[in-house]
Design a protein around this motif. Structure first.
Motif, PDB file in Angstrom:
ATOM      1  N   PRO A 542      24.050  53.247 110.302  1.00  0.00           N
ATOM      2  CA  PRO A 542      25.121  52.331 110.690  1.00  0.00           C
ATOM      3  C   PRO A 542      26.391  52.558 109.879  1.00  0.00           C
ATOM      4  CG  PRO A 542      23.517  51.202 109.315  1.00  0.00           C
ATOM      5  CD  PRO A 542      22.939  52.553 109.613  1.00  0.00           C
ATOM      6  N   VAL A 543      27.506  52.116 110.451  1.00  0.00           N
ATOM      7  CA  VAL A 543      28.777  52.062 109.734  1.00  0.00           C
ATOM      8  C   VAL A 543      28.956  50.628 109.259  1.00  0.00           C
ATOM      9  CG1 VAL A 543      31.278  52.368 109.889  1.00  0.00           C
ATOM     10  CG2 VAL A 543      29.746  53.926 111.127  1.00  0.00           C
ATOM     11  N   GLU A 544      29.003  50.436 107.953  1.00  0.00           N
ATOM     12  CA  GLU A 544      29.025  49.096 107.375  1.00  0.00           C
ATOM     13  C   GLU A 544      30.407  48.763 106.838  1.00  0.00           C
ATOM     14  OE1 GLU A 544      24.403  49.043 105.791  1.00  0.00           O
ATOM     15  OE2 GLU A 544      26.008  49.601 104.409  1.00  0.00           O
ATOM     16  N   ILE A 545      30.858  47.558 107.076  1.00  0.00           N
ATOM     17  CA  ILE A 545      32.130  47.091 106.537  1.00  0.00           C
ATOM     18  C   ILE A 545      31.910  46.639 105.096  1.00  0.00           C
ATOM     19  CG2 ILE A 545      33.992  45.411 106.757  1.00  0.00           C
ATOM     20  CD1 ILE A 545      33.434  45.340 109.762  1.00  0.00           C
ATOM     21  N   VAL A 546      32.612  47.278 104.160  1.00  0.00           N
ATOM     22  CA  VAL A 546      32.455  46.931 102.743  1.00  0.00           C
ATOM     23  C   VAL A 546      33.749  46.372 102.150  1.00  0.00           C
ATOM     24  CG1 VAL A 546      30.626  48.614 102.373  1.00  0.00           C
ATOM     25  CG2 VAL A 546      33.005  49.300 102.021  1.00  0.00           C
ATOM     26  N   GLY A 547      34.838  46.409 102.913  1.00  0.00           N
ATOM     27  CA  GLY A 547      36.110  45.873 102.450  1.00  0.00           C
ATOM     28  C   GLY A 547      36.521  44.648 103.239  1.00  0.00           C
ATOM     29  N   ASP A 548      37.740  44.199 103.002  1.00  0.00           N
ATOM     30  CA  ASP A 548      38.298  43.075 103.741  1.00  0.00           C
ATOM     31  C   ASP A 548      39.775  43.345 103.967  1.00  0.00           C
ATOM     32  OD1 ASP A 548      39.586  42.556 101.286  1.00  0.00           O
ATOM     33  OD2 ASP A 548      38.062  41.107 100.690  1.00  0.00           O
ATOM     34  N   GLU A 549      40.521  42.309 104.347  1.00  0.00           N
ATOM     35  CA  GLU A 549      41.944  42.530 104.652  1.00  0.00           C
ATOM     36  C   GLU A 549      42.736  42.986 103.436  1.00  0.00           C
ATOM     37  OE1 GLU A 549      41.338  38.142 103.698  1.00  0.00           O
ATOM     38  OE2 GLU A 549      40.331  39.691 104.892  1.00  0.00           O
ATOM     39  N   ASN A 550      42.184  42.795 102.250  1.00  0.00           N
ATOM     40  CA  ASN A 550      42.844  43.245 101.029  1.00  0.00           C
ATOM     41  C   ASN A 550      42.271  44.559 100.492  1.00  0.00           C
ATOM     42  OD1 ASN A 550      44.538  40.889 100.821  1.00  0.00           O
ATOM     43  ND2 ASN A 550      42.713  39.760 100.150  1.00  0.00           N
ATOM     44  N   ASP A 551      41.298  45.084 101.192  1.00  0.00           N
ATOM     45  CA  ASP A 551      40.628  46.320 100.772  1.00  0.00           C
ATOM     46  C   ASP A 551      40.424  47.174 102.013  1.00  0.00           C
ATOM     47  OD1 ASP A 551      39.187  48.284  99.480  1.00  0.00           O
ATOM     48  OD2 ASP A 551      37.331  47.107  99.361  1.00  0.00           O
ATOM     49  N   VAL A 552      41.489  47.890 102.392  1.00  0.00           N
ATOM     50  CA  VAL A 552      41.498  48.595 103.674  1.00  0.00           C
ATOM     51  C   VAL A 552      41.550  50.107 103.471  1.00  0.00           C
ATOM     52  CG1 VAL A 552      42.626  46.670 104.836  1.00  0.00           C
ATOM     53  CG2 VAL A 552      44.030  48.517 103.884  1.00  0.00           C
ATOM     54  N   GLY A 553      41.169  50.825 104.527  1.00  0.00           N
ATOM     55  CA  GLY A 553      41.236  52.276 104.505  1.00  0.00           C
ATOM     56  C   GLY A 553      42.675  52.764 104.524  1.00  0.00           C
ATOM     57  N   PHE A 554      42.930  53.884 103.853  1.00  0.00           N
ATOM     58  CA  PHE A 554      44.287  54.412 103.736  1.00  0.00           C
ATOM     59  C   PHE A 554      44.874  54.780 105.091  1.00  0.00           C
ATOM     60  CE2 PHE A 554      47.212  58.007 103.291  1.00  0.00           C
ATOM     61  CZ  PHE A 554      48.134  57.490 102.389  1.00  0.00           C
ATOM     62  N   TRP A 555      44.084  55.462 105.909  1.00  0.00           N
ATOM     63  CA  TRP A 555      44.593  55.960 107.183  1.00  0.00           C
ATOM     64  C   TRP A 555      44.463  54.943 108.305  1.00  0.00           C
ATOM     65  CZ3 TRP A 555      47.310  60.307 107.000  1.00  0.00           C
ATOM     66  CH2 TRP A 555      47.077  61.218 105.964  1.00  0.00           C
ATOM     67  N   SER A 556      43.390  54.195 108.309  1.00  0.00           N
ATOM     68  CA  SER A 556      43.099  53.320 109.443  1.00  0.00           C
ATOM     69  C   SER A 556      43.680  51.928 109.296  1.00  0.00           C
ATOM     70  CB  SER A 556      41.583  53.191 109.625  1.00  0.00           C
ATOM     71  OG  SER A 556      41.009  52.502 108.513  1.00  0.00           O
ATOM     72  N   ALA A 557      43.918  51.488 108.048  1.00  0.00           N
ATOM     73  CA  ALA A 557      44.353  50.113 107.743  1.00  0.00           C
ATOM     74  C   ALA A 557      43.302  49.085 108.160  1.00  0.00           C
ATOM     75  CB  ALA A 557      45.695  49.799 108.396  1.00  0.00           C
ATOM     76  N   LEU A 558      42.078  49.529 108.431  1.00  0.00           N
ATOM     77  CA  LEU A 558      40.971  48.628 108.720  1.00  0.00           C
ATOM     78  C   LEU A 558      40.237  48.321 107.418  1.00  0.00           C
ATOM     79  CD1 LEU A 558      39.440  50.423 111.829  1.00  0.00           C
ATOM     80  CD2 LEU A 558      40.735  48.280 111.859  1.00  0.00           C
ATOM     81  N   PRO A 559      39.524  47.173 107.336  1.00  0.00           N
ATOM     82  CA  PRO A 559      38.667  46.946 106.167  1.00  0.00           C
ATOM     83  C   PRO A 559      37.778  48.164 105.928  1.00  0.00           C
ATOM     84  CG  PRO A 559      38.763  44.969 107.501  1.00  0.00           C
ATOM     85  CD  PRO A 559      39.481  46.028 108.283  1.00  0.00           C
ATOM     86  N   ARG A 560      37.659  48.564 104.685  1.00  0.00           N
ATOM     87  CA  ARG A 560      36.939  49.795 104.368  1.00  0.00           C
ATOM     88  C   ARG A 560      35.519  49.800 104.912  1.00  0.00           C
ATOM     89  NH1 ARG A 560      35.208  51.621 100.185  1.00  0.00           N
ATOM     90  NH2 ARG A 560      35.125  49.706  98.953  1.00  0.00           N
ATOM     91  N   ARG A 561      35.097  51.003 105.321  1.00  0.00           N
ATOM     92  CA  ARG A 561      33.752  51.220 105.821  1.00  0.00           C
ATOM     93  C   ARG A 561      32.980  52.169 104.905  1.00  0.00           C
ATOM     94  NH1 ARG A 561      36.663  48.046 109.483  1.00  0.00           N
ATOM     95  NH2 ARG A 561      35.728  48.072 111.565  1.00  0.00           N
ATOM     96  N   ASN A 562      31.665  52.103 104.960  1.00  0.00           N
ATOM     97  CA  ASN A 562      30.754  53.053 104.329  1.00  0.00           C
ATOM     98  C   ASN A 562      29.685  53.435 105.332  1.00  0.00           C
ATOM     99  OD1 ASN A 562      30.180  52.614 100.725  1.00  0.00           O
ATOM    100  ND2 ASN A 562      32.043  53.074 101.829  1.00  0.00           N
ATOM    101  N   SER A 563      29.196  54.659 105.235  1.00  0.00           N
ATOM    102  CA  SER A 563      28.076  55.060 106.085  1.00  0.00           C
ATOM    103  C   SER A 563      27.356  56.246 105.463  1.00  0.00           C
ATOM    104  CB  SER A 563      28.546  55.435 107.484  1.00  0.00           C
ATOM    105  OG  SER A 563      27.447  55.876 108.275  1.00  0.00           O
ATOM    106  N   LEU A 564      26.028  56.200 105.472  1.00  0.00           N
ATOM    107  CA  LEU A 564      25.236  57.341 105.017  1.00  0.00           C
ATOM    108  C   LEU A 564      25.402  58.546 105.930  1.00  0.00           C
ATOM    109  CD1 LEU A 564      21.875  55.724 103.796  1.00  0.00           C
ATOM    110  CD2 LEU A 564      23.679  56.776 102.424  1.00  0.00           C
ATOM    111  N   ASN A 565      25.959  58.338 107.123  1.00  0.00           N
ATOM    112  CA  ASN A 565      26.260  59.477 107.985  1.00  0.00           C
ATOM    113  C   ASN A 565      27.218  60.449 107.301  1.00  0.00           C
ATOM    114  OD1 ASN A 565      24.719  58.596 110.216  1.00  0.00           O
ATOM    115  ND2 ASN A 565      26.369  57.218 110.849  1.00  0.00           N
ATOM    116  N   ASP A 566      27.974  59.959 106.333  1.00  0.00           N
ATOM    117  CA  ASP A 566      28.946  60.803 105.639  1.00  0.00           C
ATOM    118  C   ASP A 566      28.349  61.551 104.456  1.00  0.00           C
ATOM    119  OD1 ASP A 566      31.114  60.372 107.262  1.00  0.00           O
ATOM    120  OD2 ASP A 566      31.888  58.675 106.110  1.00  0.00           O
ATOM    121  N   PHE A 567      27.049  61.405 104.208  1.00  0.00           N
ATOM    122  CA  PHE A 567      26.440  62.060 103.050  1.00  0.00           C
ATOM    123  C   PHE A 567      26.655  63.577 103.068  1.00  0.00           C
ATOM    124  CE2 PHE A 567      22.797  63.729 100.609  1.00  0.00           C
ATOM    125  CZ  PHE A 567      23.054  63.110  99.402  1.00  0.00           C
TER     126      PHE A 567
END
Length: 795
Positions: A542-567
């Motif tokens: 799964p892609v899990e949301i680990v951030g919030d409106e104050n902790d967003v991705g640099f490119w997407s401006a969405l709350p930060r995500r994490n996923s083991l798919n990126d291992f």
């Protein structure tokens, strides 16, 4: 820009319910034939609609048992649908059934293969293909999601239905890229409504978003059918693919531009301006046509960020007190030194003279590069910026919006909207979803007189033109041309490269130019590599949301995500890792900028088990790995990963990781030279122990991980991702294509953008890191070619 930011191919995997087709009866056991009886062999081919286009599946039955399955999809992307084409035939053969799990991330292609096999099984048994149940939906609006272009957030659609028909499809929440999803919604939704089908062709150039829309719509329809009490097979009533038309059309134009990315858009605009002026401002006399295979204009340019401009006079006068940003002669000397003097000097001179005025010209047509300041240069002052390495000291990198890197794709798309609107005001015309396939060439007069083309609906076009400007983006999606023309003289470049760019850049017109005798310039040089990662994208976790409106991705401006798919992506890009080429030899500073290309399309990172034991207990070291541009958000550091060995096993199953008890065995199973690998591991361990890398100069900050003396050992596959090829056709200062003698122009043929970018470079070196060179050449060469083509017609 974070130059270590990993890139993995921007893949659009769909994760929804599999297509609910009727399951035919399993092949009944066949009695063992007598020794004298010859086996009964049947070979049946069926087709179905996949991710990128039609998939053809050939099934061989021997005495009623599936003994071979071969799947082909010429329009499938190598690392999305291509995975299903490779994986599913073996599963189906082993199971003797189409009822197998699909390939994760390739739902549409998997379903197409299984659907075709089911049809083949039915024919082999003398049965009719399963028919769809009666459609009975509960009227209303149903919301469903599926994966689209974005790997961070599913694409949502809202589907309104009557008892028997789709009435409306609306876009809901999504993180899709603006030009892609806009083109998809504008084109695919009306076709789906008209055909009452989720099996219409995806929109070229917006395949990921198109697929997400189709799959989410299908999921919503299944919900509506279930609510209406229909049989599961009723969904097949919405699987009918519209038939292609059998139609020919002839178009006559003065100027034809093939490709509407940055270079083609600039060429069309420039030609329209010149023809409009030559005809006294009469738009009705402007005869310029641009075509593009994609369902949108902008090409790769609309997903880039920088345009090189060397001293834009009007910009400098307005925002920099009339002062030049760049010592042009010093930069040109630096460029010639970098390219070892191999650049075509008259073209390099032209680029230095015209790239700045091209920035001013683009601004006049609605492009936005922000505002500079007379008080200085640098981020704090705005204006053009320096490149990617400490050696890139020249302020020549104009960034869209002038706000630095970030999520400006919508704004970039609107800039293209503005210049196309200006083009149409002057009388210019364009056709999207029309692919140029072949140049029309008169050998006796050495003249190109037009182009053969085909529309998305099957319409065959003959487009007669007095001048053709090819702006087709090189051959980044043509493995055959890469194998044929990329050179192994200086680096091992030949082979199929992963790409982060537009799949429509398949080199058809480029190859046609070569077929009629066009000359080339530095065609064998390294392609443009800015990103690296695993060669495929995992979708199992799964892609899990680990951030919030104050902790967003640099490119997407969405709350930060994490996923083991990126291992596997984290391992492929780790600056502290040991990277080796396919021969087992270390090839670069792993913490350097854009270096993985030196190993060619693939490389390995080498690990020992002690690293993974640490990851299991303590997580990835440091900050971990983060990428919300081309990955699924990354993996935060310091978070234990207890399932790390499960992920490794999955990567081994997928063919992107290898495991062995010794380094010698690891080398053997990966095709590396055992002696070379062990020697390089020893040298790297010595550098880590000494805290100094005398071979490639990696900073001691990254010399933190050595390879243990005991196994098991692992090799993870890394891939360099290319925006485009760089070497191309040879041209003169009017952008006319030169023949194989590299001197005589081919009448009526011009090449711009990456179709001719090689004139600025060298086969001995990579693409430059000043920033925005390809985009600068795209717009500049297009602007020059459009005007020159009109002037040639005017005599």
């Amino acid at each position: 820009m974070n130059t270590k930011k990993l890139g993995s191919l921007l893949l659009a995997g769909a994760m929804v319910l599999s297509l609910a087709a009727c399951t035919p009866k399993e092949a009944e056991p066949t009695p063992t034939p007598s020794a004298s009886a010859a086996p009964e062999v049947k070979t049946i081919t069926k087709t179905a609609q996949g991710y990128g286009g039609e998939v053809s599946v050939t099934v061989t039955f021997t005495d009623g048992v599936i003994t071979d399955v071969a799947a082909v999809g010429e329009s499938e992307t190598e690392n999305i649908g291509g995975n299903a084409l490779k994986e599913l035939p073996g599963k189906i053969k082993e199971a003797n059934s189409a009822d197998v799990d699909g390939t994760s991330g390739a739902t549409m292609t998997s379903n197409a293969i299984k659907s075709a096999v089911k049809a083949a099984i039915a024919e082999a048994k003398g049965e009719s293909e399963p028919t769809a149940g009666a459609v009975a939906m509960k009227p209303g609006t149903y919301t469903a999601t599926a994966s689209g272009f974005s790997l961070l957030q599913p694409l949502e659609v809202k589907v309104t239905v009557s008892e028997t028909a789709i009435e409306k499809i609306e876009l809901g929440e999504n993180a899709e890229t603006y030009p892609f999803v806009t083109a998809a919604m504008e084109k695919i939704v009306p076709r789906m409504l008209d055909a009452q089908s989720v099996r219409v062709d995806a929109i070229t150039g917006a395949t990921g978003s198109s697929t997400g829309i189709k799959l989410a719509t299908e999921a919503a329809l299944k919900d509506a059918l279930a609510a209406g009490g229909a049989d599961e097979s009723a969904i097949e009533s919405f699987y009918t693919a519209p038939e292609k038309v059998s139609k020919q059309e002839t178009i006559d134009t003065d100027i034809l531009v093939v490709g509407m990315g940055g270079s083609g858009t600039a060429a069309a605009m420039s030609a329209a301006e010149a023809m409009y002026a030559a005809n006294g401002g009469d738009a009705s006399k402007v005869s310029v046509l641009a075509i593009d295979k994609a369902g949108k204009y902008g090409g790769t340019s609309c997903i880039t960020a920088d345009t090189m401009g060397i001293n834009a006079p009007e910009y400098d006068a307005t925002y920099h007190g009339g002062k030049d940003y760049v010592d042009a002669e010093a930069m040109k000397a630096d460029w010639n030194n970098f390219t070892k003097g191999d650049a075509k000097q008259e073209l390099l001179d032209l680029f230095f003279e015209e790239s700045g005025p091209t920035i001013d010209w683009l601004i006049s047509h609605g492009f936005d590069y922000g505002e500079g300041s007379p008080d200085g240069e640098g981020w704090e002052y705005g204006g053009p910026q320096r490149g990617f390495t400490p050696e890139d000291i020249f302020y020549c990198k104009f960034q869209y919006t002038g706000q630095g890197y970030g999520n400006w794709k919508k704004e970039t798309g609107e800039m293209f909207d503005a210049i196309i609107a200006d083009y149409e005001k002057l009388g210019g015309k364009y056709l999207l979803e029309v692919e140029g396939t072949e140049l029309i060439y008169d050998k006796a007069s050495n003249t190109v007189t037009g182009v053969k083309a085909v529309g998305y609906d099957g319409t065959e076009y003959t487009i007669n033109a007095k001048a053709v400007i090819t702006a087709t983006g090189g051959f980044s999606n043509n493995a055959e041309l890469q194998e044929q023309y990329l050179s192994n003289e200086y680096y091992p470049l030949q082979g199929a490269w992963n790409m982060y760019g537009m799949t429509q850049n398949d080199g058809k017109i480029f190859a046609s130019a070569l077929d009629i005798g066009a000359g080339t310039y530095n065609i064998g040089m390294p392609p443009m590599v800015h990103l690296q990662g695993a060669p495929i994208t995992l979708h199992e976790y799964p892609v899990e949301i680990v951030g919030d409106e104050n902790d967003v991705g640099f490119w997407s401006a969405l709350p930060r995500r994490n996923s083991l798919n990126d291992f596997p992506n984290a391992l492929a890009s780790a600056a502290y890792a040991l990277q080796v080429g396919m021969d087992g030899a270390r090839f670069s500073n792993e913490a350097g900028t854009f270096q993985t290309w030196k190993s060619g399309p693939r490389y390995y990172t080498i690990w020992s088990d002690d690293y993974f034991q640490s990851v299991k207990e303590n997580g990835l070291p440091g900050a971990g790995f983060g990428d919300d541009l081309t990955c699924q958000g990354g993996i935060d550091g310091g978070k234990p990963i207890p399932e790390v060995y499960d992920v490794i096993d999955l990567c081994i199953e997928k063919g992107i990781a290898y495991k062995a008890d010794t380094l010698e065995e690891l080398a053997e199973i990966t095709g590396m030279d055992p002696a070379t690998l062990t020697e390089n591991v020893g040298r790297y361990n010595a550098a880590v122990a000494a805290g100094e890398d005398t071979e490639f100069g990696k900073s001691a900050d990254y010399l933190t991980m050595s390879i243990a003396n005991e196994g098991p050992y692992y090799a993870f596959v890394g891939a360099s991702y290319i925006y485009s090829t760089v070497g191309g056709l040879d041209v003169n200062t009017d952008m006319q294509v030169l023949g194989s003698d590299n001197a005589t122009p081919i009448n009526g043929l011009y090449a711009v953008g990456t179709d001719s970018l090689g004139v600025l470079f060298s086969e001995q070196r990579e693409y430059v890191t000043y920033g925005g060179a390809a985009q600068g050449w795209a717009y500049t060469s297009g602007r020059i070619a459009g005007k020159a083509a009109v002037e040639a017609l005017e005599g």
